[in-house]
Design a protein around this motif. Structure first.
Motif, PDB file in Angstrom:
ATOM      1  N   VAL A 141       0.849  -1.187   0.000  1.00 36.42           N
ATOM      2  CA  VAL A 141       0.000   0.000   0.000  1.00 36.42           C
ATOM      3  C   VAL A 141       0.893   1.248   0.000  1.00 36.42           C
ATOM      4  O   VAL A 141       2.057   1.195   0.390  1.00 36.42           O
ATOM      5  CB  VAL A 141      -0.949   0.038   1.225  1.00 36.42           C
ATOM      6  N   SER A 142       0.301   2.370  -0.460  1.00 38.45           N
ATOM      7  CA  SER A 142       1.018   3.640  -0.471  1.00 38.45           C
ATOM      8  C   SER A 142       0.236   4.650   0.371  1.00 38.45           C
ATOM      9  O   SER A 142      -0.699   4.273   1.084  1.00 38.45           O
ATOM     10  CB  SER A 142       1.200   4.141  -1.911  1.00 38.45           C
ATOM     11  N   GLN A 143       0.597   5.923   0.259  1.00 45.43           N
ATOM     12  CA  GLN A 143       0.018   7.042   1.002  1.00 45.43           C
ATOM     13  C   GLN A 143       0.537   7.057   2.445  1.00 45.43           C
ATOM     14  O   GLN A 143       0.094   6.302   3.311  1.00 45.43           O
ATOM     15  CB  GLN A 143      -1.510   7.030   0.975  1.00 45.43           C
ATOM     16  N   SER A 144       1.475   7.974   2.679  1.00 54.51           N
ATOM     17  CA  SER A 144       2.229   7.955   3.931  1.00 54.51           C
ATOM     18  C   SER A 144       1.378   8.166   5.179  1.00 54.51           C
ATOM     19  O   SER A 144       1.607   7.519   6.203  1.00 54.51           O
ATOM     20  CB  SER A 144       3.342   9.011   3.880  1.00 54.51           C
ATOM     21  N   ILE A 145       0.390   9.062   5.125  1.00 56.57           N
ATOM     22  CA  ILE A 145      -0.415   9.313   6.320  1.00 56.57           C
ATOM     23  C   ILE A 145      -1.270   8.097   6.651  1.00 56.57           C
ATOM     24  O   ILE A 145      -1.404   7.702   7.817  1.00 56.57           O
ATOM     25  CB  ILE A 145      -1.268  10.576   6.166  1.00 56.57           C
ATOM     26  N   ALA A 146      -1.857   7.480   5.629  1.00 56.50           N
ATOM     27  CA  ALA A 146      -2.661   6.279   5.857  1.00 56.50           C
ATOM     28  C   ALA A 146      -1.799   5.158   6.440  1.00 56.50           C
ATOM     29  O   ALA A 146      -2.217   4.452   7.367  1.00 56.50           O
ATOM     30  CB  ALA A 146      -3.302   5.816   4.549  1.00 56.50           C
ATOM     31  N   ILE A 147      -0.585   5.011   5.918  1.00 55.56           N
ATOM     32  CA  ILE A 147       0.330   3.999   6.438  1.00 55.56           C
ATOM     33  C   ILE A 147       0.666   4.298   7.890  1.00 55.56           C
ATOM     34  O   ILE A 147       0.638   3.406   8.753  1.00 55.56           O
ATOM     35  CB  ILE A 147       1.622   3.949   5.603  1.00 55.56           C
ATOM     36  N   ASN A 148       0.957   5.554   8.182  1.00 54.02           N
ATOM     37  CA  ASN A 148       1.339   5.903   9.550  1.00 54.02           C
ATOM     38  C   ASN A 148       0.191   5.701  10.521  1.00 54.02           C
ATOM     39  O   ASN A 148       0.392   5.239  11.651  1.00 54.02           O
ATOM     40  CB  ASN A 148       1.825   7.355   9.608  1.00 54.02           C
ATOM     41  N   ARG A 149      -0.999   6.029  10.092  1.00 57.20           N
ATOM     42  CA  ARG A 149      -2.166   5.813  10.954  1.00 57.20           C
ATOM     43  C   ARG A 149      -2.303   4.325  11.286  1.00 57.20           C
ATOM     44  O   ARG A 149      -2.593   3.950  12.432  1.00 57.20           O
ATOM     45  CB  ARG A 149      -3.424   6.328  10.261  1.00 57.20           C
ATOM     46  N   TYR A 150      -2.068   3.482  10.285  1.00 53.84           N
ATOM     47  CA  TYR A 150      -2.164   2.041  10.492  1.00 53.84           C
ATOM     48  C   TYR A 150      -1.118   1.554  11.492  1.00 53.84           C
ATOM     49  O   TYR A 150      -1.447   0.846  12.460  1.00 53.84           O
ATOM     50  CB  TYR A 150      -1.993   1.317   9.151  1.00 53.84           C
ATOM     51  N   VAL A 151       0.155   1.945  11.280  1.00 57.37           N
ATOM     52  CA  VAL A 151       1.197   1.429  12.174  1.00 57.37           C
ATOM     53  C   VAL A 151       1.055   2.023  13.579  1.00 57.37           C
ATOM     54  O   VAL A 151       1.419   1.373  14.564  1.00 57.37           O
ATOM     55  CB  VAL A 151       2.616   1.662  11.609  1.00 57.37           C
ATOM     56  N   CYS A 152       0.528   3.238  13.685  1.00 57.51           N
ATOM     57  CA  CYS A 152       0.329   3.842  15.009  1.00 57.51           C
ATOM     58  C   CYS A 152      -0.819   3.197  15.765  1.00 57.51           C
ATOM     59  O   CYS A 152      -0.908   3.308  16.986  1.00 57.51           O
ATOM     60  CB  CYS A 152       0.119   5.348  14.889  1.00 57.51           C
ATOM     61  N   LYS A 153      -1.713   2.521  15.057  1.00 59.73           N
ATOM     62  CA  LYS A 153      -2.739   1.718  15.725  1.00 59.73           C
ATOM     63  C   LYS A 153      -2.137   0.436  16.287  1.00 59.73           C
ATOM     64  O   LYS A 153      -2.620  -0.105  17.290  1.00 59.73           O
ATOM     65  CB  LYS A 153      -3.868   1.377  14.744  1.00 59.73           C
ATOM     66  N   LEU A 154      -1.067  -0.027  15.661  1.00 54.88           N
ATOM     67  CA  LEU A 154      -0.392  -1.237  16.137  1.00 54.88           C
ATOM     68  C   LEU A 154       0.567  -0.940  17.283  1.00 54.88           C
ATOM     69  O   LEU A 154       0.750  -1.766  18.181  1.00 54.88           O
ATOM     70  CB  LEU A 154       0.403  -1.877  14.996  1.00 54.88           C
ATOM     71  N   ALA A 155       1.197   0.232  17.244  1.00 51.18           N
ATOM     72  CA  ALA A 155       2.304   0.543  18.151  1.00 51.18           C
ATOM     73  C   ALA A 155       1.822   1.171  19.455  1.00 51.18           C
ATOM     74  O   ALA A 155       0.923   2.014  19.467  1.00 51.18           O
ATOM     75  CB  ALA A 155       3.282   1.481  17.459  1.00 51.18           C
ATOM     76  N   LYS A 156       2.462   0.758  20.546  1.00 53.41           N
ATOM     77  CA  LYS A 156       2.208   1.357  21.857  1.00 53.41           C
ATOM     78  C   LYS A 156       3.530   1.758  22.493  1.00 53.41           C
ATOM     79  O   LYS A 156       4.542   1.096  22.295  1.00 53.41           O
ATOM     80  CB  LYS A 156       1.479   0.371  22.777  1.00 53.41           C
ATOM     81  N   VAL A 157       3.493   2.849  23.244  1.00 51.44           N
ATOM     82  CA  VAL A 157       4.647   3.292  24.020  1.00 51.44           C
ATOM     83  C   VAL A 157       4.189   3.466  25.460  1.00 51.44           C
ATOM     84  O   VAL A 157       3.230   4.194  25.727  1.00 51.44           O
ATOM     85  CB  VAL A 157       5.226   4.616  23.474  1.00 51.44           C
ATOM     86  N   ASP A 158       4.830   2.759  26.369  1.00 50.69           N
ATOM     87  CA  ASP A 158       4.452   2.766  27.784  1.00 50.69           C
ATOM     88  C   ASP A 158       2.975   2.407  27.971  1.00 50.69           C
ATOM     89  O   ASP A 158       2.275   2.969  28.812  1.00 50.69           O
ATOM     90  CB  ASP A 158       4.742   4.134  28.409  1.00 50.69           C
ATOM     91  N   GLY A 159       2.515   1.478  27.143  1.00 50.56           N
ATOM     92  CA  GLY A 159       1.149   0.989  27.253  1.00 50.56           C
ATOM     93  C   GLY A 159       0.104   1.821  26.548  1.00 50.56           C
ATOM     94  O   GLY A 159      -1.069   1.427  26.487  1.00 50.56           O
ATOM     95  N   ASN A 160       0.497   2.967  25.993  1.00 52.09           N
ATOM     96  CA  ASN A 160      -0.458   3.856  25.328  1.00 52.09           C
ATOM     97  C   ASN A 160      -0.315   3.762  23.810  1.00 52.09           C
ATOM     98  O   ASN A 160       0.798   3.857  23.281  1.00 52.09           O
ATOM     99  CB  ASN A 160      -0.219   5.310  25.749  1.00 52.09           C
ATOM    100  N   PRO A 161      -1.433   3.596  23.091  1.00 48.01           N
ATOM    101  CA  PRO A 161      -1.349   3.555  21.625  1.00 48.01           C
ATOM    102  C   PRO A 161      -0.938   4.910  21.062  1.00 48.01           C
ATOM    103  O   PRO A 161      -1.292   5.956  21.617  1.00 48.01           O
ATOM    104  CB  PRO A 161      -2.776   3.186  21.201  1.00 48.01           C
ATOM    105  N   LEU A 162      -0.191   4.899  19.978  1.00 46.70           N
ATOM    106  CA  LEU A 162       0.222   6.146  19.343  1.00 46.70           C
ATOM    107  C   LEU A 162      -0.915   6.797  18.567  1.00 46.70           C
ATOM    108  O   LEU A 162      -0.840   7.986  18.230  1.00 46.70           O
ATOM    109  CB  LEU A 162       1.405   5.890  18.407  1.00 46.70           C
ATOM    110  N   TYR A 163      -1.960   6.032  18.294  1.00 46.69           N
ATOM    111  CA  TYR A 163      -3.147   6.574  17.630  1.00 46.69           C
ATOM    112  C   TYR A 163      -4.352   6.307  18.528  1.00 46.69           C
ATOM    113  O   TYR A 163      -4.622   5.162  18.874  1.00 46.69           O
ATOM    114  CB  TYR A 163      -3.355   5.927  16.260  1.00 46.69           C
ATOM    115  N   PRO A 164      -5.073   7.352  18.951  1.00 48.33           N
ATOM    116  CA  PRO A 164      -6.147   7.171  19.943  1.00 48.33           C
ATOM    117  C   PRO A 164      -7.286   6.288  19.450  1.00 48.33           C
ATOM    118  O   PRO A 164      -7.615   6.278  18.256  1.00 48.33           O
ATOM    119  CB  PRO A 164      -6.645   8.609  20.167  1.00 48.33           C
ATOM    120  N   GLN A 165      -7.886   5.581  20.387  1.00 47.17           N
ATOM    121  CA  GLN A 165      -9.058   4.779  20.071  1.00 47.17           C
ATOM    122  C   GLN A 165     -10.329   5.620  20.100  1.00 47.17           C
ATOM    123  O   GLN A 165     -11.296   5.323  19.395  1.00 47.17           O
ATOM    124  CB  GLN A 165      -9.167   3.610  21.058  1.00 47.17           C
ATOM    125  N   ASP A 166     -10.344   6.664  20.920  1.00 50.16           N
ATOM    126  CA  ASP A 166     -11.500   7.543  20.985  1.00 50.16           C
ATOM    127  C   ASP A 166     -11.638   8.310  19.663  1.00 50.16           C
ATOM    128  O   ASP A 166     -10.678   8.935  19.205  1.00 50.16           O
ATOM    129  CB  ASP A 166     -11.332   8.534  22.139  1.00 50.16           C
TER     130      ASP A 166
END
Length: 226
Positions: free
Chosen positions: A61-86
Protein backbone atom coordinates in the motif's frame (compact mmCIF):
# COMPACT_ATOMS: atom_id res chain seq x y z
CA UNK A 1 2.76 -11.87 13.51
CA UNK A 2 2.50 -9.66 10.44
CA UNK A 3 5.51 -9.24 8.18
CA UNK A 4 6.06 -5.52 7.55
CA UNK A 5 8.40 -3.85 5.06
CA UNK A 6 8.84 -0.10 4.62
CA UNK A 7 10.34 1.08 1.31
CA UNK A 8 11.81 4.56 0.96
CA UNK A 9 15.04 6.42 0.27
CA UNK A 10 18.00 6.53 2.65
CA UNK A 11 17.20 9.99 4.00
CA UNK A 12 14.40 11.01 6.37
CA UNK A 13 11.25 12.41 4.82
CA UNK A 14 7.69 11.20 4.55
CA UNK A 15 8.70 7.70 5.68
CA UNK A 16 10.40 8.79 8.88
CA UNK A 17 7.28 9.03 11.10
CA UNK A 18 6.41 5.50 9.96
CA UNK A 19 9.85 4.10 10.71
CA UNK A 20 9.91 5.86 14.08
CA UNK A 21 6.44 4.66 15.09
CA UNK A 22 7.41 1.06 14.39
CA UNK A 23 10.75 1.53 16.13
CA UNK A 24 9.46 3.08 19.36
CA UNK A 25 6.57 0.62 19.39
CA UNK A 26 8.98 -2.31 19.34
CA UNK A 27 7.48 -3.70 16.13
CA UNK A 28 9.84 -5.63 13.87
CA UNK A 29 9.94 -4.44 10.26
CA UNK A 30 12.19 -4.61 7.23
CA UNK A 31 13.58 -1.20 6.38
CA UNK A 32 14.05 -1.40 2.62
CA UNK A 33 16.29 1.54 1.75
CA UNK A 34 16.38 2.45 -1.93
CA UNK A 35 19.85 3.13 -3.28
CA UNK A 36 20.42 4.66 -6.73
CA UNK A 37 20.44 1.32 -8.58
CA UNK A 38 17.34 -0.03 -6.84
CA UNK A 39 15.49 3.23 -7.48
CA UNK A 40 16.40 3.21 -11.19
CA UNK A 41 14.96 -0.29 -11.42
CA UNK A 42 11.78 0.66 -9.58
CA UNK A 43 11.27 4.08 -11.22
CA UNK A 44 9.33 2.84 -14.31
CA UNK A 45 6.76 1.22 -12.04
CA UNK A 46 6.49 3.70 -9.17
CA UNK A 47 6.31 7.50 -9.02
CA UNK A 48 8.38 9.17 -6.28
CA UNK A 49 5.11 10.70 -5.09
CA UNK A 50 3.83 7.18 -4.28
CA UNK A 51 6.65 6.58 -1.81
CA UNK A 52 6.91 5.44 0.91
CA UNK A 53 5.40 2.01 0.48
CA UNK A 54 4.33 -0.44 3.17
CA UNK A 55 4.17 -4.15 2.45
CA UNK A 56 1.98 -6.11 4.86
CA UNK A 57 2.18 -9.88 4.45
CA UNK A 58 2.84 -9.50 0.73
CA UNK A 59 0.28 -6.74 0.06
CA UNK A 60 1.67 -3.31 -0.80
CA UNK A 61 0.00 0.00 0.00
CA UNK A 62 1.02 3.64 -0.47
CA UNK A 63 0.02 7.04 1.00
CA UNK A 64 2.23 7.96 3.93
CA UNK A 65 -0.41 9.31 6.32
CA UNK A 66 -2.66 6.28 5.86
CA UNK A 67 0.33 4.00 6.44
CA UNK A 68 1.34 5.90 9.55
CA UNK A 69 -2.17 5.81 10.95
CA UNK A 70 -2.16 2.04 10.49
CA UNK A 71 1.20 1.43 12.17
CA UNK A 72 0.33 3.84 15.01
CA UNK A 73 -2.74 1.72 15.72
CA UNK A 74 -0.39 -1.24 16.14
CA UNK A 75 2.30 0.54 18.15
CA UNK A 76 2.21 1.36 21.86
CA UNK A 77 4.65 3.29 24.02
CA UNK A 78 4.45 2.77 27.78
CA UNK A 79 1.15 0.99 27.25
CA UNK A 80 -0.46 3.86 25.33
CA UNK A 81 -1.35 3.55 21.63
CA UNK A 82 0.22 6.15 19.34
CA UNK A 83 -3.15 6.57 17.63
CA UNK A 84 -6.15 7.17 19.94
CA UNK A 85 -9.06 4.78 20.07
CA UNK A 86 -11.50 7.54 20.99
CA UNK A 87 -12.97 8.91 17.71
CA UNK A 88 -12.77 12.59 18.67
CA UNK A 89 -9.23 12.30 20.03
CA UNK A 90 -8.30 10.53 16.80
CA UNK A 91 -9.83 13.43 14.86
CA UNK A 92 -7.66 15.91 16.76
CA UNK A 93 -4.54 13.88 15.96
CA UNK A 94 -5.53 13.60 12.29
CA UNK A 95 -6.11 17.34 12.06
CA UNK A 96 -2.67 18.18 13.42
CA UNK A 97 -0.92 15.51 11.36
CA UNK A 98 -2.47 16.92 8.19
CA UNK A 99 -1.25 20.40 9.14
CA UNK A 100 2.27 19.11 9.77
CA UNK A 101 2.35 17.08 6.57
CA UNK A 102 1.60 20.24 4.58
CA UNK A 103 5.05 21.52 5.55
CA UNK A 104 6.86 19.48 2.91
CA UNK A 105 4.60 20.56 0.04
CA UNK A 106 6.41 23.84 -0.80
CA UNK A 107 9.73 21.97 -0.80
CA UNK A 108 8.73 19.27 -3.30
CA UNK A 109 9.02 21.38 -6.51
CA UNK A 110 12.60 22.34 -5.60
CA UNK A 111 13.78 18.76 -6.09
CA UNK A 112 13.33 19.27 -9.85
CA UNK A 113 15.60 22.36 -9.98
CA UNK A 114 18.88 21.07 -11.38
CA UNK A 115 20.97 24.22 -10.95
CA UNK A 116 22.30 24.19 -7.38
CA UNK A 117 22.36 27.96 -6.91
CA UNK A 118 18.86 28.36 -8.26
CA UNK A 119 17.63 25.53 -6.01
CA UNK A 120 19.26 27.06 -2.93
CA UNK A 121 17.81 30.50 -3.73
CA UNK A 122 14.30 29.07 -4.12
CA UNK A 123 14.57 27.20 -0.84
CA UNK A 124 15.86 30.32 0.91
CA UNK A 125 12.69 32.11 -0.20
CA UNK A 126 10.63 29.39 1.49
CA UNK A 127 12.48 29.79 4.79
CA UNK A 128 12.56 33.58 5.28
CA UNK A 129 10.20 35.06 7.85
CA UNK A 130 6.77 35.07 6.24
CA UNK A 131 7.82 32.51 3.64
CA UNK A 132 5.65 29.40 3.15
CA UNK A 133 7.70 27.01 5.29
CA UNK A 134 8.48 29.56 8.00
CA UNK A 135 4.77 30.44 8.23
CA UNK A 136 3.96 26.74 8.48
CA UNK A 137 6.51 26.26 11.27
CA UNK A 138 5.20 29.30 13.14
CA UNK A 139 1.69 27.88 12.98
CA UNK A 140 2.80 24.52 14.38
CA UNK A 141 4.71 26.40 17.08
CA UNK A 142 1.44 28.12 17.98
CA UNK A 143 -0.34 24.76 18.21
CA UNK A 144 2.34 23.50 20.59
CA UNK A 145 2.01 26.64 22.71
CA UNK A 146 -1.44 25.39 23.77
CA UNK A 147 0.06 22.30 25.43
CA UNK A 148 0.72 22.12 29.17
CA UNK A 149 2.51 18.76 29.00
CA UNK A 150 5.01 19.36 26.21
CA UNK A 151 3.32 16.78 24.00
CA UNK A 152 1.31 17.97 21.02
CA UNK A 153 -2.01 16.52 22.19
CA UNK A 154 -3.63 14.41 24.91
CA UNK A 155 -0.69 14.71 27.36
CA UNK A 156 1.00 11.66 25.86
CA UNK A 157 3.07 10.65 22.85
CA UNK A 158 0.95 10.33 19.71
CA UNK A 159 1.33 10.13 15.97
CA UNK A 160 1.18 13.95 15.89
CA UNK A 161 4.34 14.22 17.98
CA UNK A 162 6.19 11.88 15.66
CA UNK A 163 5.23 14.00 12.65
CA UNK A 164 6.30 17.28 14.25
CA UNK A 165 9.57 15.83 15.52
CA UNK A 166 10.63 14.10 12.31
CA UNK A 167 9.64 16.97 10.00
CA UNK A 168 11.44 19.59 12.10
CA UNK A 169 14.55 17.39 12.30
CA UNK A 170 14.43 16.76 8.55
CA UNK A 171 14.42 20.49 7.80
CA UNK A 172 17.28 20.97 10.27
CA UNK A 173 19.35 18.00 9.13
CA UNK A 174 21.78 20.03 7.05
CA UNK A 175 21.16 17.74 4.11
CA UNK A 176 18.79 20.08 2.31
CA UNK A 177 20.97 22.60 0.49
CA UNK A 178 19.65 26.11 0.97
CA UNK A 179 18.01 25.31 4.32
CA UNK A 180 20.23 26.16 7.33
CA UNK A 181 20.49 23.92 10.37
CA UNK A 182 19.45 26.77 12.64
CA UNK A 183 16.04 26.99 10.97
CA UNK A 184 13.25 27.54 13.50
CA UNK A 185 15.60 28.62 16.31
CA UNK A 186 13.24 31.52 16.96
CA UNK A 187 10.28 29.21 17.58
CA UNK A 188 10.61 28.25 21.25
CA UNK A 189 7.80 25.69 21.41
CA UNK A 190 9.21 23.74 18.47
CA UNK A 191 12.58 23.80 20.24
CA UNK A 192 11.19 22.45 23.50
CA UNK A 193 9.10 19.83 21.74
CA UNK A 194 12.08 18.53 19.79
CA UNK A 195 14.12 18.25 22.97
CA UNK A 196 11.31 16.40 24.75
CA UNK A 197 10.74 13.82 22.01
CA UNK A 198 14.47 13.25 21.43
CA UNK A 199 14.85 12.46 25.14
CA UNK A 200 12.17 9.74 25.23
CA UNK A 201 14.03 6.47 25.97
CA UNK A 202 12.47 4.54 23.08
CA UNK A 203 13.37 7.34 20.67
CA UNK A 204 16.94 7.41 21.96
CA UNK A 205 17.27 3.67 21.41
CA UNK A 206 15.82 3.83 17.91
CA UNK A 207 18.25 6.50 16.70
CA UNK A 208 21.28 5.25 18.61
CA UNK A 209 22.56 3.08 15.76
CA UNK A 210 21.57 5.37 12.88
CA UNK A 211 24.85 6.38 11.26
CA UNK A 212 23.60 8.20 8.16
CA UNK A 213 24.66 11.85 8.67
CA UNK A 214 21.15 13.22 8.18
CA UNK A 215 20.09 11.47 11.40
CA UNK A 216 22.56 13.31 13.64
CA UNK A 217 20.01 15.97 14.57
CA UNK A 218 17.43 13.32 15.53
CA UNK A 219 19.58 12.07 18.39
CA UNK A 220 19.21 13.11 22.02
CA UNK A 221 22.79 14.33 22.25
CA UNK A 222 21.86 16.79 19.51
CA UNK A 223 18.51 17.64 21.02
CA UNK A 224 19.13 21.27 21.94
CA UNK A 225 18.31 23.69 19.16
CA UNK A 226 20.35 26.46 20.78
Amino acid sequence: MQQLKVTYFAFPGRAEPIRLALGVGGIDFEDCVLGPEAWEEMKPKVSPLQLPLLNVDGKTVSQSIAINRYVCKLAKVDGNPLYPQDPFEALLVDELVDKVSDGLDPLVPTWDIEDAKEREAKRAELMVKGGPIEKWAAHIDGELAKSTSGFALLDQLTMADLYIFTYVCFFRSGKLDGIPQDSFDHLSHLCLHREKIADIPQVKVYYNDKTFPAYACFKSSQASLH
